[in-house]
Design a protein around this motif. Structure first.
Motif, PDB file in Angstrom:
ATOM      1  N   LEU A   1       0.856  -1.185   0.000  1.00 24.56           N
ATOM      2  CA  LEU A   1       0.000   0.000   0.000  1.00 24.56           C
ATOM      3  C   LEU A   1       0.889   1.231   0.000  1.00 24.56           C
ATOM      4  N   LEU A   2       0.710   2.077  -0.991  1.00 26.45           N
ATOM      5  CA  LEU A   2       1.524   3.280  -1.124  1.00 26.45           C
ATOM      6  C   LEU A   2       0.630   4.508  -1.111  1.00 26.45           C
ATOM      7  N   LEU A   3       1.192   5.612  -0.695  1.00 28.45           N
ATOM      8  CA  LEU A   3       0.486   6.883  -0.721  1.00 28.45           C
ATOM      9  C   LEU A   3       1.224   7.818  -1.654  1.00 28.45           C
ATOM     10  N   ARG A   4       0.465   8.458  -2.506  1.00 30.44           N
ATOM     11  CA  ARG A   4       1.064   9.437  -3.412  1.00 30.44           C
ATOM     12  C   ARG A   4       0.276  10.729  -3.269  1.00 30.44           C
ATOM     13  N   ALA A   5       0.989  11.823  -3.194  1.00 35.89           N
ATOM     14  CA  ALA A   5       0.344  13.133  -3.107  1.00 35.89           C
ATOM     15  C   ALA A   5       0.976  14.055  -4.132  1.00 35.89           C
ATOM     16  N   ASP A   6       0.154  14.665  -4.952  1.00 37.07           N
ATOM     17  CA  ASP A   6       0.625  15.673  -5.893  1.00 37.07           C
ATOM     18  C   ASP A   6       0.464  17.035  -5.229  1.00 37.07           C
ATOM     19  N   ILE A   7       1.542  17.773  -5.129  1.00 35.08           N
ATOM     20  CA  ILE A   7       1.526  19.071  -4.473  1.00 35.08           C
ATOM     21  C   ILE A   7       1.605  20.157  -5.536  1.00 35.08           C
ATOM     22  N   GLU A   8       0.635  21.037  -5.510  1.00 35.01           N
ATOM     23  CA  GLU A   8       0.624  22.147  -6.452  1.00 35.01           C
ATOM     24  C   GLU A   8       1.150  23.395  -5.762  1.00 35.01           C
ATOM     25  N   GLY A   9       1.885  24.198  -6.479  1.00 33.86           N
ATOM     26  CA  GLY A   9       2.400  25.438  -5.914  1.00 33.86           C
ATOM     27  C   GLY A   9       3.713  25.218  -5.192  1.00 33.86           C
ATOM     28  N   ALA A  10       4.143  26.261  -4.499  1.00 32.16           N
ATOM     29  CA  ALA A  10       5.424  26.221  -3.788  1.00 32.16           C
ATOM     30  C   ALA A  10       5.340  25.256  -2.605  1.00 32.16           C
ATOM     31  N   LEU A  11       6.405  24.533  -2.382  1.00 28.68           N
ATOM     32  CA  LEU A  11       6.480  23.579  -1.283  1.00 28.68           C
ATOM     33  C   LEU A  11       7.229  24.196  -0.110  1.00 28.68           C
ATOM     34  N   ASP A  12       6.600  24.175   1.054  1.00 29.69           N
ATOM     35  CA  ASP A  12       7.245  24.627   2.280  1.00 29.69           C
ATOM     36  C   ASP A  12       7.844  23.374   2.925  1.00 29.69           C
ATOM     37  N   ALA A  13       9.089  23.065   2.586  1.00 29.78           N
ATOM     38  CA  ALA A  13       9.725  21.819   3.019  1.00 29.78           C
ATOM     39  C   ALA A  13       9.789  21.689   4.536  1.00 29.78           C
ATOM     40  N   ALA A  14      10.075  22.765   5.232  1.00 39.61           N
ATOM     41  CA  ALA A  14      10.161  22.710   6.699  1.00 39.61           C
ATOM     42  C   ALA A  14       8.802  22.355   7.304  1.00 39.61           C
ATOM     43  N   ARG A  15       7.751  22.952   6.765  1.00 37.40           N
ATOM     44  CA  ARG A  15       6.403  22.655   7.269  1.00 37.40           C
ATOM     45  C   ARG A  15       6.021  21.214   6.959  1.00 37.40           C
ATOM     46  N   LEU A  16       6.336  20.733   5.760  1.00 38.73           N
ATOM     47  CA  LEU A  16       6.041  19.355   5.395  1.00 38.73           C
ATOM     48  C   LEU A  16       6.775  18.386   6.317  1.00 38.73           C
ATOM     49  N   ARG A  17       8.074  18.645   6.571  1.00 38.64           N
ATOM     50  CA  ARG A  17       8.852  17.794   7.489  1.00 38.64           C
ATOM     51  C   ARG A  17       8.216  17.762   8.876  1.00 38.64           C
ATOM     52  N   ASP A  18       7.785  18.924   9.369  1.00 43.09           N
ATOM     53  CA  ASP A  18       7.163  19.008  10.690  1.00 43.09           C
ATOM     54  C   ASP A  18       5.868  18.202  10.744  1.00 43.09           C
ATOM     55  N   VAL A  19       5.043  18.354   9.734  1.00 40.83           N
ATOM     56  CA  VAL A  19       3.763  17.640   9.712  1.00 40.83           C
ATOM     57  C   VAL A  19       3.995  16.131   9.630  1.00 40.83           C
ATOM     58  N   VAL A  20       4.905  15.707   8.760  1.00 41.24           N
ATOM     59  CA  VAL A  20       5.185  14.266   8.639  1.00 41.24           C
ATOM     60  C   VAL A  20       5.726  13.728   9.968  1.00 41.24           C
ATOM     61  N   ALA A  21       6.618  14.449  10.625  1.00 43.78           N
ATOM     62  CA  ALA A  21       7.163  14.015  11.919  1.00 43.78           C
ATOM     63  C   ALA A  21       6.054  13.891  12.959  1.00 43.78           C
ATOM     64  N   ARG A  22       5.107  14.834  12.963  1.00 44.71           N
ATOM     65  CA  ARG A  22       4.011  14.764  13.938  1.00 44.71           C
ATOM     66  C   ARG A  22       3.085  13.591  13.647  1.00 44.71           C
ATOM     67  N   VAL A  23       2.800  13.328  12.380  1.00 48.54           N
ATOM     68  CA  VAL A  23       1.951  12.183  12.029  1.00 48.54           C
ATOM     69  C   VAL A  23       2.642  10.882  12.433  1.00 48.54           C
ATOM     70  N   LEU A  24       3.936  10.754  12.118  1.00 42.09           N
ATOM     71  CA  LEU A  24       4.667   9.537  12.481  1.00 42.09           C
ATOM     72  C   LEU A  24       4.773   9.385  13.995  1.00 42.09           C
ATOM     73  N   GLY A  25       4.904  10.497  14.714  1.00 49.32           N
ATOM     74  CA  GLY A  25       4.948  10.442  16.168  1.00 49.32           C
ATOM     75  C   GLY A  25       3.631   9.978  16.773  1.00 49.32           C
ATOM     76  N   ALA A  26       2.539  10.348  16.143  1.00 48.92           N
ATOM     77  CA  ALA A  26       1.217   9.972  16.638  1.00 48.92           C
ATOM     78  C   ALA A  26       0.792   8.580  16.202  1.00 48.92           C
ATOM     79  N   HIS A  27       1.378   8.075  15.135  1.00 47.95           N
ATOM     80  CA  HIS A  27       0.990   6.777  14.572  1.00 47.95           C
ATOM     81  C   HIS A  27       2.249   5.949  14.307  1.00 47.95           C
ATOM     82  N   GLY A  28       2.815   5.413  15.366  1.00 46.12           N
ATOM     83  CA  GLY A  28       4.073   4.682  15.288  1.00 46.12           C
ATOM     84  C   GLY A  28       4.081   3.531  14.297  1.00 46.12           C
TER      85      GLY A  28
END
Length: 75
Positions: free
Chosen positions: A26-53
């Protein structure tokens, strides 16, 4: 997020043992339109992984393991 895996191992559950080795992944793919805020994306992914080990789980070979024996009674 970390780039390192810890060496803690746990036995597979009966449900995990029942999944064939060639089962689709099972894979997840997301197409991101517009400018990417890499720091914000890293933070959100870290929080999701922290909440769902379980999202950080990896199934890998264990030295000496030769597979599961069938628990189906014979005869």
């Amino acid at each position: 997020m970390t780039d390192h895996f810890d060496d803690t191992t746990f036995p597979l559950s009966p449900e995990q043992r029942a999944v064939p080795a060639d089962a689709p992944r099972l894979l997840l793919r997301a197409d991101i339109e517009g400018a990417l805020d890499a720091a914000r994306l890293r933070d959100v992914v870290a929080r999701v992984l922290g909440a769902h080990g379980a999202l950080c789980s990896a199934i890998r070979a264990v030295p000496g393991y030769r597979g599961c024996a069938s628990s189906t009674p014979t005869g």
